[in-house]
Design an enzyme around this catalytic site. Structure first.
Site, PDB file in Angstrom:
ATOM      1  N   SER A 123      13.424  54.666  53.608  1.00 53.36           N
ATOM      2  CA  SER A 123      12.073  55.105  53.953  1.00 53.36           C
ATOM      3  C   SER A 123      11.899  55.245  55.458  1.00 53.36           C
ATOM      4  O   SER A 123      10.902  55.818  55.919  1.00 53.36           O
ATOM      5  CB  SER A 123      11.043  54.101  53.431  1.00 53.36           C
ATOM      6  OG  SER A 123      11.266  52.817  53.990  1.00 53.36           O
ATOM      7  N   HIS A 144      13.884  60.096  49.103  1.00 56.12           N
ATOM      8  CA  HIS A 144      12.989  58.950  49.272  1.00 56.12           C
ATOM      9  C   HIS A 144      11.932  58.906  48.178  1.00 56.12           C
ATOM     10  O   HIS A 144      10.980  59.682  48.184  1.00 56.12           O
ATOM     11  CB  HIS A 144      12.325  59.004  50.659  1.00 56.12           C
ATOM     12  CG  HIS A 144      11.354  57.886  50.891  1.00 56.12           C
ATOM     13  ND1 HIS A 144      10.233  58.035  51.667  1.00 56.12           N
ATOM     14  CD2 HIS A 144      11.344  56.609  50.432  1.00 56.12           C
ATOM     15  CE1 HIS A 144       9.561  56.896  51.681  1.00 56.12           C
ATOM     16  NE2 HIS A 144      10.211  56.026  50.938  1.00 56.12           N
ATOM     17  N   GLU A 156      10.347  62.510  48.889  1.00 53.15           N
ATOM     18  CA  GLU A 156      10.622  63.199  50.157  1.00 53.15           C
ATOM     19  C   GLU A 156      12.119  63.530  50.179  1.00 53.15           C
ATOM     20  O   GLU A 156      12.956  62.632  50.037  1.00 53.15           O
ATOM     21  CB  GLU A 156      10.265  62.320  51.346  1.00 53.15           C
ATOM     22  CG  GLU A 156       8.776  62.121  51.547  1.00 53.15           C
ATOM     23  CD  GLU A 156       8.453  61.268  52.760  1.00 53.15           C
ATOM     24  OE1 GLU A 156       7.571  61.649  53.531  1.00 53.15           O
ATOM     25  OE2 GLU A 156       9.093  60.195  52.921  1.00 53.15           O
TER      26      GLU A 156
END
Length: 477
Positions: A123, A144, A156
């Protein structure tokens, strides 16, 4: 490259909460999934826990028994990394430490076939740095997920400097095939969500530090007025003030002490006191048994005579008796009143979604007691009312203007496009609108005016408008 075929196996490395969730998502999509963890038996225990969770869904008639059995059958616990060698996609969800991840990827590259994709669920860490030193850095990509992976919609997709475009395309298409909403971004500190979300916490903390209102009142204004699902203080308590503070410090340091990301001394003090939030029993609120949430500051029913509110009053000046009611442009009510030559009431931004009874936060210039009661009575016809100190940009507008500004900064530096940023913020942190779309709805000239007013009155460089935001605002105007 197309999306990963369901005939291809996926390996998830790390059987903690996040790794197990990712494994379930991939298995639900039809893949065989190897689940590995360095702790002996951890993968089997994780699959058993997933099975218990799926059984509850069957009992609630949200999943049929055959589908449940098929998902569990596709989850394969393994005790050695070597048993994952046939996978086409590897997703690591191990400790958030660069050394551990780089060492793992070196091992995976040695055993995986040359066309395998190595994905990291990091992250915060650099995908570029993680791939450095590998023989095939172009096969490394960020994937992510947000916790819990089975529930949260966003993934993501992060491209490192060396990541091959076709790898990004495959992971983007695969995540969508797994039922996720994706946002592709360049590998930079915080990616999209953890970067763009910083003002949601940072501005709320500053408003508290400046004595504008207590946490319960600020949270009520943000949720009941701004339409956010949770207020910033309740959310920081849920996340953990230690984790939230550490994330802010990480982004602040990674961007060379950029003032927009400056950590809060108030939150630092709370971390030092051990007031971490729900997990410690005390944060901005008390979570001790029997504790009640504090009431927000709300005006009692006014005895004044209400003036009718015309349609569209939220977006244009109206008159309530001898008082002008105006949407905030970032300036203080007293300064506007001096310019106009009569009393003014300045109201905060509200989410214009048609929900009746939304909270209205308002600041008043000096006025008579009767005029004050007329303003309150008039606004109470539209929702609950909170009178704030006469402060620049109030609450929701200040937070939203900074979110819009951060989104434009991210676009300026090529981290992601506006559509990806909006998808990420709505699906990753449940914002009622994406910041780019919200800025367009409010009007970019107004956003810039608010930022300029904050900058002029505080002298703080954190409020400087992004260059591309200012340019876009000129085009809008």
């Amino acid at each position: 490259m197309p999306q990963l075929a369901t005939s291809e196996a996926v390996a998830v490395i790390g059987a903690g909460t996040m790794g197990a969730g990712i494994a379930q998502v991939a298995a639900q999509a039809g893949h065989r999934v190897f689940l590995y963890d360095v702790a002996a038996g951890a993968a089997r225990r994780a699959i058993a826990q997933l099975g218990a969770g799926l059984a509850k869904r069957v009992a609630a008639k949200k999943l049929d028994q055959k589908a449940c059995d098929d998902i569990i059958a596709r989850l394969l616990p393994v005790e050695t990394l070597a048993e994952t060698a046939s996978a086409t996609l590897f997703v690591e969800a191990v400790a958030e430490e660069m050394g551990i991840k780089r060492s793992l990827f070196a091992k995976l590259e040695a055993l995986a076939r040359p066309d395998a994709i190595l994905a990291t669920n990091t992250s915060t860490l650099s995908v570029t740095a993680m791939a450095a030193g590998l023989a095939r850095p172009e096969r490394v990509v960020g994937m992510h997920f947000f916790n819990p992976a089975q529930v949260m919609r966003l993934v993501e997709v992060i491209r490192g400097l060396a990541t091959a475009p076709e790898v990004v395309e495959t992971i983007d298409a695969t995540a969508q095939a797994w039922g996720k909403v994706t946002a592709v971004a360049r590998s930079t500190p915080g990616f999209i969500v953890n970067r763009v979300a910083r003002p949601f916490y940072g501005e709320a903390l500053r408003l508290r530090e400046e004595g504008v209102a207590d946490p319960a009142t600020l949270d009520a204004i943000v949720t009941e007025g701004g339409g956010f699902r949770m207020g910033p203080f309740a959310l920081m308590d849920l996340i953990g003030n230690d984790i939230n503070y550490r994330s802010t410090c990480s982004v602040f340091e990674a961007y060379g002490s950029e003032p927009r990301f400056r950590p809060s001394l108030l939150q630092e003090e709370m971390v030092e006191a051990g007031w971490l939030g729900r997990k410690s029993g005390r944060g901005f609120y008390s979570y001790a048994p029997g504790s009640a949430m504090p009431e927000s500051q709300t005006e009692a029913a006014s005895s004044g005579r209400a003036a009718p509110l015309i349609s569209g009053w939220e977006k244009q000046p109206v008159t309530l008796g001898g008082v002008s009611l105006l949407p905030t442009d970032g300036r203080r009510a007293e300064d506007i009143a001096r310019e106009h030559g009569h009393p003014v009431a300045v109201h905060d931004l509200r989410l214009d979604d048609g929900t009746p009874g939304r909270r209205i936060a308002v600041a008043l210039s000096p006025m008579s007691a009767g005029e004050r009661q007329t303003v309150i009575a008039s606004l109470q016809a539209a929702g609950s009312v909170t009178i704030l100190p006469d402060w620049p940009a109030l609450v929701v507008m200040r937070i939203v203007a900074m979110l819009v500004n951060e989104a434009y900064e991210a676009m300026l530096h090529g981290i992601a496009d506006g559509a990806a940023i909006d998808r990420a913020m709505q699906n990753g942190v449940n914002y009622p609108r994406g910041p780019v779309a919200w800025g367009a709805a409010i009007g970019l000239p107004r956003i810039v005016a608010v930022l300029d007013a904050l900058h002029a009155q505080t002298g703080d460089p954190r409020y400087r408008a992004a260059m591309n935001l200012r340019i876009a605002a000129r085009s809008d105007g």
